[in-house]
Enzyme design. Sequence first.
Site, PDB file in Angstrom:
ATOM      1  CB  CYS A  52      -0.886  -0.007   1.235  1.00 29.22           C
ATOM      2  SG  CYS A  52      -1.860   1.492   1.447  1.00 29.22           S
ATOM      3  CB  CYS A  55      -0.604   1.952   5.697  1.00 30.19           C
ATOM      4  SG  CYS A  55      -1.090   0.350   5.020  1.00 30.19           S
ATOM      5  CB  CYS A 100      -5.213  -0.868   2.050  1.00 25.90           C
ATOM      6  SG  CYS A 100      -3.887  -1.102   3.265  1.00 25.90           S
ATOM      7  CB  CYS A 101      -4.659   2.205   5.833  1.00 27.82           C
ATOM      8  SG  CYS A 101      -3.915   2.849   4.328  1.00 27.82           S
ATOM      9  CB  CYS A 121      -9.265  -3.511 -11.623  1.00 30.95           C
ATOM     10  SG  CYS A 121      -8.880  -2.339 -12.908  1.00 30.95           S
TER      11      CYS A 121
END
Length: 133
Positions: A52, A55, A100-101, A121
């Site tokens: 990511c 993060c 994410c995060c 994707c």
Amino acid sequence: MSTEEQFPVEKSDDEWRRELPPDAYKVLRAHGTERAGTSPLNEEHCPGMFRCAACGQELFSSDTKFDSGSGWPSFFKPLPNAVATSVDKSLLMRRTEVHCCGGHLGHVFPDGPRPTGERYCMNGVALKFEPKA
Ligand code: FE
């Protein structure tokens, strides 16, 4: 597929804006989409890990990357418990958003290759590639 999201990294909008490059901020924190075919990660074929960009968590192994022809880096499977999903009803579509995060990564579609049949994707700008040492 996990629908519960944990937020190991909690930052204010101002903090994200300061820390992320503008193009990454736009995708991750403002649900933007990078222009198709613009990510250098489309052509990334080395073994390694995609993390990511916000993060740093490991999200996708290069083992699960495939060429979808979409112009966005695509994977058939995330690492266990690495990403969360939610329903995205924007743009008059019903899509499954991947995050994410608390940051937007892209979407997952049910038209991927074996063995999962899923196509993650991803916006390349939301990822950072770390070649295997
Ligand atoms: Fe993250």
